[in-house]
Write a protein that holds these residues in place. Structure first.
Motif, PDB file in Angstrom:
ATOM      1  N   GLU A  85      32.980  45.333  45.032  1.00 17.02           N
ATOM      2  CA  GLU A  85      31.641  45.007  45.537  1.00 17.02           C
ATOM      3  C   GLU A  85      30.873  44.152  44.541  1.00 17.02           C
ATOM      4  O   GLU A  85      30.174  43.215  44.923  1.00 17.02           O
ATOM      5  N   ALA A  86      31.018  44.451  43.247  1.00 18.50           N
ATOM      6  CA  ALA A  86      30.327  43.679  42.216  1.00 18.50           C
ATOM      7  C   ALA A  86      30.819  42.234  42.171  1.00 18.50           C
ATOM      8  O   ALA A  86      30.058  41.328  41.825  1.00 18.50           O
ATOM      9  N   LEU A  87      32.074  42.020  42.541  1.00 17.23           N
ATOM     10  CA  LEU A  87      32.680  40.692  42.425  1.00 17.23           C
ATOM     11  C   LEU A  87      32.757  39.929  43.749  1.00 17.23           C
ATOM     12  O   LEU A  87      33.346  38.852  43.800  1.00 17.23           O
ATOM     13  N   THR A  88      32.168  40.473  44.798  1.00 17.41           N
ATOM     14  CA  THR A  88      32.224  39.836  46.114  1.00 17.41           C
ATOM     15  C   THR A  88      30.918  39.116  46.405  1.00 17.41           C
ATOM     16  O   THR A  88      29.864  39.655  46.102  1.00 17.41           O
ATOM     17  N   PRO A  89      30.926  37.934  46.994  1.00 22.02           N
ATOM     18  CA  PRO A  89      32.101  37.205  47.448  1.00 22.02           C
ATOM     19  C   PRO A  89      32.812  36.461  46.322  1.00 22.02           C
ATOM     20  O   PRO A  89      34.023  36.366  46.314  1.00 22.02           O
ATOM     21  N   ALA A  90      32.073  35.866  45.430  1.00 21.47           N
ATOM     22  CA  ALA A  90      32.712  35.158  44.313  1.00 21.47           C
ATOM     23  C   ALA A  90      32.616  36.043  43.082  1.00 21.47           C
ATOM     24  O   ALA A  90      31.608  36.715  42.877  1.00 21.47           O
TER      25      ALA A  90
END
Length: 89
Positions: free
Chosen positions: A66-71
């Motif tokens: 979740e922390a890394l979404t979307p990029a």
């Protein structure tokens, strides 16, 4: 900003880890599936955070994703996670 730096910033902002280590393992996969030639396709993250206390493995993985979404999740091929809670679990 490099993908590694972006991963670091997003995890620190979201999870406030006590320990974070981000390893670019892309060179180990040169010529294999997922290799895109950028040198930014495969990463390993070693992370210790109190946010993981009381959570199982899947819940911890979800927090990181979740922390890394979307990029940058949409730009990398593989992400290996080694996640530890500060309570030792």
């Amino acid at each position: 900003m490099s993908i590694k730096d972006e991963i670091h910033r997003k995890i620190v902002d979201s999870l406030q880890p006590e320990h974070i280590e981000i390893i670019n393992e892309s060179h180990l996969h040169q010529g294999h599936a997922g290799w895109d030639g950028t040198g930014n396709s495969h990463f390993r993250i070693r992370l210790t955070a109190s946010r993981f206390n009381g959570l199982g493995r899947i819940a911890r993985h979800r927090l990181v994703h979740e922390a890394l979404t979307p990029a940058p999740m949409d730009t990398i091929h593989a992400l290996a996670l080694e996640l530890t809670a500060t309570d030792g679990s």
